[in-house]
Design a protein around this motif. Structure first.
Motif, PDB file in Angstrom:
ATOM      1  N   TYR A  88       0.866  -1.373  -0.095  1.00  0.00           N
ATOM      2  CA  TYR A  88      -0.085   0.165   0.033  1.00  0.00           C
ATOM      3  C   TYR A  88       0.956   1.224  -0.175  1.00  0.00           C
ATOM      4  N   ALA A  89       2.103   1.125   0.811  1.00  0.00           N
ATOM      5  CA  ALA A  89       2.730   2.657   0.688  1.00  0.00           C
ATOM      6  C   ALA A  89       3.518   2.723  -0.464  1.00  0.00           C
ATOM      7  N   ASN A  91       2.388   1.620  -3.416  1.00  0.00           N
ATOM      8  CA  ASN A  91       1.401   2.130  -4.341  1.00  0.00           C
ATOM      9  C   ASN A  91       1.084   3.697  -4.311  1.00  0.00           C
ATOM     10  N   THR A  92       0.877   3.945  -3.081  1.00  0.00           N
ATOM     11  CA  THR A  92       0.863   5.578  -2.533  1.00  0.00           C
ATOM     12  C   THR A  92       1.681   6.346  -3.147  1.00  0.00           C
ATOM     13  N   PHE A  95       1.638   6.557  -6.992  1.00  0.00           N
ATOM     14  CA  PHE A  95       0.551   7.363  -7.366  1.00  0.00           C
ATOM     15  C   PHE A  95       0.745   8.816  -7.446  1.00  0.00           C
ATOM     16  N   TRP A  96       1.385   9.324  -6.139  1.00  0.00           N
ATOM     17  CA  TRP A  96       1.797  10.503  -5.946  1.00  0.00           C
ATOM     18  C   TRP A  96       3.006  11.152  -6.761  1.00  0.00           C
TER      19      TRP A  96
END
Length: 117
Positions: A88-89, A91-92, A95-96
């Motif tokens: 999740y980290a 992927n985040t 994204f950013w």
């Protein structure tokens, strides 16, 4: 998880057939329900005892073997949780990073007059 569901999962747990989600719920229930824990101990003792007799080998500390198996299962669930959190980290962050690159690219195109701004 109810006791009935946990009892249904005792043999699949012993045979290593539980999914990760089932394993996590099963361990939570076993840690809090003394009756189901006792049921697991009985089935584990019988299963491991029979396997050891068939193979002619084994440890005679079956309760210790159960504790070891439970600890390995807990470590597996913990590792999967850490990997999921890391995913999740990442992927985040991705994204950013893509968003920032897109904003910077739009700014460059705007300065060069490609956007008609």
């Amino acid at each position: 998880m109810t006791c009935r569901e946990a009892e249904r999962l005792v043999m699949p747990y012993i045979n290593g057939e539980l999914t990760d989600a089932e394993l996590a719920e099963f361990l939570k229930h076993i840690d809090t329900c003394e009756d189901c824990r006792e049921e697991l101990e009985i089935y584990f003792t019988v299963d491991v005892g029979i396997r050891q007799l068939d193979e002619g080998t084994g440890t005679y500390n079956i309760k210790g073997a159960l504790e070891t198996a439970l600890e390995i299962s807990r470590q597996r669930i913990h590792t999967l949780y850490l990997l999921q959190t890391a995913r999740y980290a990442v992927n985040t962050l991705c994204f950013w990073a893509v968003l920032v690159v897109l904003i910077l690219q739009l700014r460059i195109w705007g300065q060069l007059g490609f956007l008609g701004l």
